[in-house]
Design an enzyme around this catalytic site. Structure first.
Site, mmCIF file in Angstrom:
data_model
loop_
_atom_site.group_PDB
_atom_site.id
_atom_site.type_symbol
_atom_site.label_atom_id
_atom_site.label_comp_id
_atom_site.label_asym_id
_atom_site.label_seq_id
_atom_site.Cartn_x
_atom_site.Cartn_y
_atom_site.Cartn_z
ATOM 1 N N HIS A 1 1.225 5.559 7.151
ATOM 2 C CA HIS A 1 0.580 5.972 8.404
ATOM 3 C C HIS A 1 -0.260 4.828 8.964
ATOM 4 O O HIS A 1 -1.352 4.555 8.469
ATOM 5 C CB HIS A 1 -0.271 7.228 8.144
ATOM 6 C CG HIS A 1 -0.899 7.786 9.371
ATOM 7 N ND1 HIS A 1 -2.089 8.457 9.371
ATOM 8 C CD2 HIS A 1 -0.490 7.755 10.675
ATOM 9 C CE1 HIS A 1 -2.391 8.817 10.597
ATOM 10 N NE2 HIS A 1 -1.437 8.399 11.400
ATOM 11 N N LEU B 1 -4.172 1.014 6.836
ATOM 12 C CA LEU B 1 -2.898 1.672 6.542
ATOM 13 C C LEU B 1 -3.208 2.810 5.580
ATOM 14 O O LEU B 1 -3.786 2.597 4.511
ATOM 15 C CB LEU B 1 -1.908 0.688 5.891
ATOM 16 C CG LEU B 1 -0.685 1.358 5.248
ATOM 17 C CD1 LEU B 1 0.191 2.043 6.284
ATOM 18 C CD2 LEU B 1 0.145 0.328 4.481
ATOM 19 N N GLU B 2 -2.837 4.021 5.986
ATOM 20 C CA GLU B 2 -3.043 5.184 5.131
ATOM 21 C C GLU B 2 -1.700 5.499 4.473
ATOM 22 O O GLU B 2 -0.751 5.870 5.165
ATOM 23 C CB GLU B 2 -3.514 6.357 6.009
ATOM 24 C CG GLU B 2 -3.947 7.582 5.257
ATOM 25 C CD GLU B 2 -4.476 8.685 6.204
ATOM 26 O OE1 GLU B 2 -5.370 9.429 5.796
ATOM 27 O OE2 GLU B 2 -3.971 8.810 7.333
ATOM 28 N N ILE B 3 -1.629 5.311 3.177
ATOM 29 C CA ILE B 3 -0.377 5.615 2.459
ATOM 30 C C ILE B 3 -0.452 7.064 2.002
ATOM 31 O O ILE B 3 -1.428 7.478 1.370
ATOM 32 C CB ILE B 3 -0.195 4.676 1.252
ATOM 33 C CG1 ILE B 3 0.073 3.249 1.746
ATOM 34 C CG2 ILE B 3 0.945 5.156 0.359
ATOM 35 C CD1 ILE B 3 0.390 2.258 0.644
#
Ligand SMILES: NC(=O)c1ccc[n+]([C@@H]2O[C@H](COP(=O)([O-])OP(=O)(O)OC[C@H]3O[C@@H](n4cnc5c(N)ncnc54)[C@H](O)[C@@H]3O)[C@@H](O)[C@H]2O)c1
Length: 559
Positions: free
Chosen positions: A325, A336-338
């Site tokens: 994301h 960055l959101e994993i």
């Protein structure tokens, strides 16, 4: 004398302000004397990087040469200096002379810089007035007085909670560069990128610039063209700043392969999809990826609101499915959101973490759930702001209150910017989570506005009115109050508005931690600061909560 190499890796700056300090080694005194008041204020107050050629232009260095000619240039310079001392000439022109060399002119510069810096920092960063004071003292009372002032302010700044918070963020960001899942064996050399829209083009850009081959696929040729020219423009900007050489820009552009089909996807190590936000479509895309890519390919989705767990069910190997994301605009936003599901393998998470780092991102790993972490904590905050409007506060008054608190954008403006279609979608996705909670009030306003055809800035109809040509925001749209009980004429105390909105977010962040959605408070802080711009000077929601005192927070919430 100073000589800099012209490598794009060479840059200079005084970044202390970013950690709530000032350049204490005489930086506030010597830099204005070297490059002039205007250049020094800009550098010290922003902490920005200056590349070699700009440094030469502003007088920060005396010469710029190829990296392998540094030694030779130094010898020549030394020999020249032996014969004749260096004579540095300031910028020419009457205006420059007036602003740099006359007391009246300097006063104008200092006043203007102070006004701008205070507007941007909203008085939340004590380093800003301290820096201005040091520079002003040095300019008006001389070097010795300036140095004394610098020592005095530096010592005081070291002890401010703002500097402590900013330093802790800095260290957390540095720690974040170590992959907690261990260095991955799988390196991503070739990325398949499906969807070349706003997000796809951004993800492609931050990948090609890091030497990754990107197969950029879309179904619309014109979108591919727009994406290509957008990336090229962005590279050209760096070339212009001399932060990138022309051949290097061409090489990076060469890493991009725009295409309408799945050609060469059998070479892909990872495929990220950023097509429209529709579950059925995403499931079809997963099947397509499986058909055209290697068996163990990592399948990532940039979805901002759909369930990854459901999406993964469409895959033959759900352990290879993950959320990547990114935030818009991708080249600018640092987070960055994993997003992982119960089934995502550690090896896949590890490879994605490394890939995010390679793209220059700060990475947080969160578990799948409505809104993941960043959008989930944003939900109750925006909802509370809309409730304030419902109670009668004006759109722009709520916006101003939270900007004053330290957010980069007002919440109501943010909804218009993101688009009321996306905002309504996220609202509906997260509604089942919030509504059953005792005492949790929600407002249907955004969904109703979207259903009435208001999309926010993109169609010029939202909470605000927009200039049809420039899309510039004008005033609040009075007709939008019909979606609320209030009509913008009630005064709610500033601090009440700020506390209610911020506490709603803090509360949600704590719930995410309790539910194990985020692994630890530091990830929660990094996600909020770098994803939303949550008050950096507090260090993030968890650190803020600690400094406020959990008991005080509870008391304020109960009030
Ligand atoms: N815009 C944001 O702020 C934002 C932020 C985070 C995540 N996201 C997510 O990113 C995704 C894309 O959003 P966007 O804003 O870039 O949308 P967009 O409309 O700009 O781009 C979507 C692209 O997908 C293409 N496409 C559609 N079907 C396709 C197919 N079958 N094969 C290949 N390409 C296809 C379209 O032609 C279009 O170019 C969505 O899932 C969205 O939720 C968006």
């Amino acid at each position: 004398a100073r000589i800099a190499s012209n490598s794009p890796k060479t840059f200079m700056g005084l970044p202390e302000v970013k950690i709530g300090l000032l350049p204490g080694g005489a930086g506030t005194q010597l830099l204005p004397r070297l490059v002039g008041l205007q250049g020094a204020l800009d550098m010290i107050l922003t902490g920005k990087n200056i590349y070699a050629y700009k440094a030469k232009k502003m007088g920060l260095v005396d010469d710029v040469v190829e990296p392998d000619k540094l030694k030779r240039a130094a010898i020549i310079m030394a020999e020249r200096l032996l014969k004749k001392p260096m004579e540095r000439k300031g910028k020419k022109g009457f205006m420059n002379w007036f602003l740099e060399k006359t007391p009246v002119g300097r006063n104008v510069v200092l006043k203007q810089a102070g006004k701008m810096a205070m507007k941007q920092s909203q008085g939340n960063y004590p380093a800003i007035p301290a820096i201005l004071d040091c520079i002003e003292t040095g300019v008006k009372k001389g070097l010795e007085a300036g140095l004394a002032k610098e020592r005095e302010h530096f010592e005081a700044l070291m002890l401010t909670p703002e500097s402590k918070a900013l330093r802790s963020l800095f260290f957390a960001t540095t720690d974040n560069k170590k992959n907690p899942y261990g260095k991955s064996e799988r390196e991503i050399h070739t990325l398949g990128m499906i969807g070349a829209g706003f997000m796809g083009a951004g993800i492609a850009e931050v990948s090609v610039t890091k030497g990754v081959n990107v197969l950029l696929k879309d179904i619309a040729p014109e979108t591919l063209q727009t994406a290509q020219s957008q990336i090229w423009k962005s590279l050209q900007k760096k070339v212009k700043r001399r932060a990138l050489s022309k051949p290097e820009a061409q090489k990076q552009m060469g890493n991009l392969q725009p295409q309408l089909d799945y050609r060469a996807f059998d070479q892909a190590d990872m495929v990220i999809e950023a097509v429209l936000e529709k579950m059925d479509l995403k499931k079809v895309i997963i099947k397509d990826i499986e058909e055209h890519s290697p068996e163990d390919v990592i399948i990532a989705s940039n979805t901002s609101s759909l369930s990854l767990t459901e999406m993964a069910q469409a895959a033959k190997k759900p352990e290879n499915v993950i959320g990547m994301h990114y935030f818009s605009p991708v080249p600018k936003m640092p987070l960055l959101e994993i997003v992982t599901t119960e089934q995502t393998s550690k090896e896949v998470i590890s490879a994605c973490y490394d890939f995010g780092l390679k793209q220059g991102k700060t990475v947080v790993v969160v578990k799948d759930g409505p809104g993941f972490y960043v959008n989930r904590i944003l939900g109750p905050y925006l909802n509370e702001c809309l409730l304030l409007v419902d109670e009668g506060a004006a759109f722009d008054v709520v916006d101003k209150a939270l900007i004053k608190k330290g957010f980069p954008v007002g919440p109501i403006t943010l909804l218009d910017q993101v688009g009321l279609d996306i905002s309504a979608h996220v609202t509906e996705v997260t509604r089942p989570l919030f509504e059953p909670r005792e005492g949790f009030k929600t407002t249907p306003a955004v969904t109703q506005m979207y259903e009435a055809g208001r999309l926010g800035r993109k169609n010029g109809q939202g909470f605000y009115t927009y200039d049809p040509k420039s899309k510039k925001r004008k005033g609040p749209d009075q007709s939008a109050y019909k979606f609320f009980n209030g009509n913008g004429d009630k005064k709610i105390p500033l601090e009440d508005m700020q506390n209610r909105a911020v506490l709603a977010m803090l509360n949600e962040a704590v719930m995410c931690l309790e539910e194990g959605l985020i692994a630890n408070p530091t990830d929660g802080d990094l996600g909020a600061v770098f994803g939303i711009g949550f008050l950096p000077f507090t260090g993030g929601p968890f650190r803020y909560l600690d400094s406020w005192g959990p008991a005080n927070v509870v008391a304020e919430m109960e009030r």
